[in-house]
Design a protein around this motif. Structure first.
Motif, PDB file in Angstrom:
ATOM      1  N   ASN A 223       0.842  -1.269   0.191  1.00  0.00           N
ATOM      2  CA  ASN A 223      -0.151   0.037   0.016  1.00  0.00           C
ATOM      3  C   ASN A 223       0.908   1.259   0.112  1.00  0.00           C
ATOM      4  OD1 ASN A 223      -3.149  -0.116   0.680  1.00  0.00           O
ATOM      5  ND2 ASN A 223      -2.350  -2.117   1.364  1.00  0.00           N
ATOM      6  N   LEU A 224       1.986   1.156   0.770  1.00  0.00           N
ATOM      7  CA  LEU A 224       2.696   2.422   0.869  1.00  0.00           C
ATOM      8  C   LEU A 224       3.337   2.514  -0.411  1.00  0.00           C
ATOM      9  CD1 LEU A 224       4.031   2.005   4.606  1.00  0.00           C
ATOM     10  CD2 LEU A 224       2.062   3.167   3.686  1.00  0.00           C
ATOM     11  N   LEU A 225       4.139   1.648  -1.202  1.00  0.00           N
ATOM     12  CA  LEU A 225       4.543   1.674  -2.076  1.00  0.00           C
ATOM     13  C   LEU A 225       3.563   2.025  -3.535  1.00  0.00           C
ATOM     14  CD1 LEU A 225       6.871  -1.566  -2.057  1.00  0.00           C
ATOM     15  CD2 LEU A 225       7.493   0.670  -2.157  1.00  0.00           C
ATOM     16  N   ALA A 226       2.403   1.641  -3.210  1.00  0.00           N
ATOM     17  CA  ALA A 226       1.526   1.980  -4.353  1.00  0.00           C
ATOM     18  C   ALA A 226       1.195   3.542  -4.340  1.00  0.00           C
ATOM     19  CB  ALA A 226       0.110   1.512  -4.069  1.00  0.00           C
ATOM     20  N   CYS A 227       1.017   4.318  -3.272  1.00  0.00           N
ATOM     21  CA  CYS A 227       0.840   5.627  -3.080  1.00  0.00           C
ATOM     22  C   CYS A 227       2.073   6.252  -3.667  1.00  0.00           C
ATOM     23  CB  CYS A 227       0.885   6.109  -1.790  1.00  0.00           C
ATOM     24  SG  CYS A 227      -0.658   5.399  -0.669  1.00  0.00           S
ATOM     25  N   LYS A 228       3.220   5.863  -3.658  1.00  0.00           N
ATOM     26  CA  LYS A 228       4.270   6.732  -4.269  1.00  0.00           C
ATOM     27  C   LYS A 228       4.836   6.336  -5.443  1.00  0.00           C
ATOM     28  CE  LYS A 228       4.232   9.227  -0.566  1.00  0.00           C
ATOM     29  NZ  LYS A 228       5.024   9.178   0.575  1.00  0.00           N
ATOM     30  N   ALA A 229       4.535   5.187  -6.180  1.00  0.00           N
ATOM     31  CA  ALA A 229       5.118   4.769  -7.349  1.00  0.00           C
ATOM     32  C   ALA A 229       4.768   5.791  -8.411  1.00  0.00           C
ATOM     33  CB  ALA A 229       4.494   3.454  -7.615  1.00  0.00           C
ATOM     34  N   PRO A 230       5.577   5.853  -9.413  1.00  0.00           N
ATOM     35  CA  PRO A 230       5.284   6.808 -10.665  1.00  0.00           C
ATOM     36  C   PRO A 230       3.941   6.489 -11.206  1.00  0.00           C
ATOM     37  CG  PRO A 230       7.525   5.987 -10.658  1.00  0.00           C
ATOM     38  CD  PRO A 230       6.899   5.290  -9.652  1.00  0.00           C
ATOM     39  N   ALA A 231       3.299   7.725 -11.439  1.00  0.00           N
ATOM     40  CA  ALA A 231       1.938   7.513 -11.930  1.00  0.00           C
ATOM     41  C   ALA A 231       1.926   6.602 -13.473  1.00  0.00           C
ATOM     42  CB  ALA A 231       1.367   8.885 -12.075  1.00  0.00           C
ATOM     43  N   ALA A 232       2.753   7.185 -14.119  1.00  0.00           N
ATOM     44  CA  ALA A 232       2.845   6.528 -15.458  1.00  0.00           C
ATOM     45  C   ALA A 232       3.023   4.924 -15.299  1.00  0.00           C
ATOM     46  CB  ALA A 232       4.099   6.812 -16.200  1.00  0.00           C
ATOM     47  N   GLN A 233       3.535   4.327 -14.211  1.00  0.00           N
ATOM     48  CA  GLN A 233       3.602   2.951 -14.245  1.00  0.00           C
ATOM     49  C   GLN A 233       2.470   2.398 -13.373  1.00  0.00           C
ATOM     50  OE1 GLN A 233       8.321   3.314 -13.431  1.00  0.00           O
ATOM     51  NE2 GLN A 233       7.530   1.748 -12.344  1.00  0.00           N
ATOM     52  N   VAL A 234       1.616   2.991 -12.632  1.00  0.00           N
ATOM     53  CA  VAL A 234       0.750   2.559 -11.868  1.00  0.00           C
ATOM     54  C   VAL A 234      -0.701   2.858 -11.815  1.00  0.00           C
ATOM     55  CG1 VAL A 234       2.692   1.604 -10.245  1.00  0.00           C
ATOM     56  CG2 VAL A 234       1.073   3.820  -9.564  1.00  0.00           C
ATOM     57  N   ALA A 235      -0.916   4.261 -12.368  1.00  0.00           N
ATOM     58  CA  ALA A 235      -2.022   4.773 -12.207  1.00  0.00           C
ATOM     59  C   ALA A 235      -3.200   3.898 -13.137  1.00  0.00           C
ATOM     60  CB  ALA A 235      -2.132   6.077 -12.679  1.00  0.00           C
ATOM     61  N   GLY A 236      -4.284   3.763 -12.556  1.00  0.00           N
ATOM     62  CA  GLY A 236      -5.408   3.102 -13.257  1.00  0.00           C
ATOM     63  C   GLY A 236      -5.086   1.641 -13.423  1.00  0.00           C
ATOM     64  N   LYS A 237      -4.131   1.054 -12.653  1.00  0.00           N
ATOM     65  CA  LYS A 237      -3.678  -0.274 -13.033  1.00  0.00           C
ATOM     66  C   LYS A 237      -4.081  -1.337 -11.591  1.00  0.00           C
ATOM     67  CE  LYS A 237      -0.578   0.211 -16.514  1.00  0.00           C
ATOM     68  NZ  LYS A 237       0.255   1.286 -16.517  1.00  0.00           N
TER      69      LYS A 237
END
Ligand code: UD1
Length: 314
Positions: A223-237
């Motif tokens: 969860n903590l990583l998911a907040c901070k990971a670059p949007a280009a890699q994670v957003a909407g995923k």
């Protein structure tokens, strides 16, 4: 320091997230309606968080709760496969309508990101193992359908409104504070507390069903990583959160025997309706895009969980 809103903060996972964030010096606001959450889960931390007794179905209260928030960790749910089979309307209300409310409130408050407690149950009983995120979902229970529908809503909100969202498909999370007392409780919380009391646990089916049981610290990390990971890699995923290993219930029972000093055999009963046979995750996407790596393995997680229940005498 960022402000995190945890929905379902009095639950097992929500309260663990709150503890993890406080340890890292972050600010925590939490909502819970105590439908499945418990006040005692907040015992040592109530004074350190901004707690509001709020139902996620109350949109106005959710909008207030989202004010000034950076990240929403949406954990609130009725988390049970069998309960959803008995009450699909209740499951849908909490697990779908509640999610849409949380998303609307987060969108209107312009929070940076929403991270969602999705479920491995979305994969259903397809024979392919391990399960990876590119597979077509095939949910069986109303619970699985509801969790998957919410995932789709998260992705939709990213596409339609641009709010960054990440869904984490949890695989059988277990650990301290998981409620052992309901007939719908997770199998490890039930088995550990029963075996510590010298009571015989019941395995539904032949015990050869397997799960990728995941210790809570790994879910907190994700969860903590998911907040901070670059949007280009994670957003909407969508990402699996698991260990990439599985154990059958028969194997699990054998591991628990020495840890709980229970020497009897398990009872066996009819297989449970809506259950799936095997579950195992491919965690390469989370490793690659979130930087996730499980830090506590199954055996160590079991040891820590047994110790916690032993010392807290639940
Ligand atoms: C499912 C989801 C999980 C979700 C959880 C919410 C899958 C793979 N996992 O977990 O992502 O968070 O629902 O509830 O779909 N069992 C016994 N004896 C008991 C209790 C359970 O044998 O007293 C068995 C069940 O029949 C099942 C296994 O243990 O085969 C695991 O059950 P449970 O802990 O309820 O979790 P899942 O249904 O796997």
């Amino acid at each position: 320091m960022a402000l995190y809103l945890i929905t379902g903060v009095a639950g097992f996972i929500g309260s663990s997230l709150a503890r993890g964030l406080l340890q890292r010096g972050e600010q925590v606001r939490g909502v819970d309606n105590f439908s499945t959450g418990k006040r005692e889960n907040l015992n040592q931390i109530l004074g350190q968080i901004d707690f509001r007794e709020t139902d996620i179905l109350d949109l106005d209260a959710m909008k207030l709760a989202c004010t000034g928030v950076d990240y929403v960790l949406h954990q609130a749910a009725i988390p049970s496969v069998p309960k959803s089979v008995l009450d699909p309307i209740g499951s849908n209300r909490a697990n779908v309508d509640g999610s849409v409310n949380a998303l609307v409130a987060a969108r209107d408050a312009k929070v940076k990101r929403v991270v969602y407690a999705a479920s491995s149950s979305a994969y259903g009983d397809t024979p392919t193992l391990p399960k990876h995120e590119r597979m077509s979902p095939d949910p069986i229970s109303p619970y699985a359908v509801a969790k998957l529908a919410s995932e789709y809503y998260l992705t939709s909100f990213y596409r339609c409104y641009g709010i960054e969202t990440v869904s984490l498909r949890y695989f059988n999370i277990f650990g301290p504070r998981q409620d052992p007392s309901s007939p719908y409780s997770g199998v490890l919380a039930k088995f550990i507390t029963m075996m510590l009391r010298g009571e015989q646990p019941t395995i539904f089916g032949d015990g050869e069903q397997s799960r990728d049981f995941t210790y809570i610290d790994n879910a907190v990390q994700a969860n903590l990583l998911a907040c901070k990971a670059p949007a280009a890699q994670v957003a909407g995923k969508v990402f699996n959160v698991a260990t990439g290993r599985r154990a059958t219930l028969n194997e699990t029972f054998k591991l628990l025997q020495p840890l709980t000093s229970y020497s009897g055999a398990p009872a066996y009963a009819e297989e449970r309706g809506g259950d799936i046979k095997h579950s195992l995750a491919d965690i390469s996407q989370a490793e690659q895009h979130l930087g996730y790596k499980p830090t506590v393995n199954f055996e160590e997680g079991l040891r820590q969980t047994v110790e916690w229940y032993r010392s807290s005498r639940v």
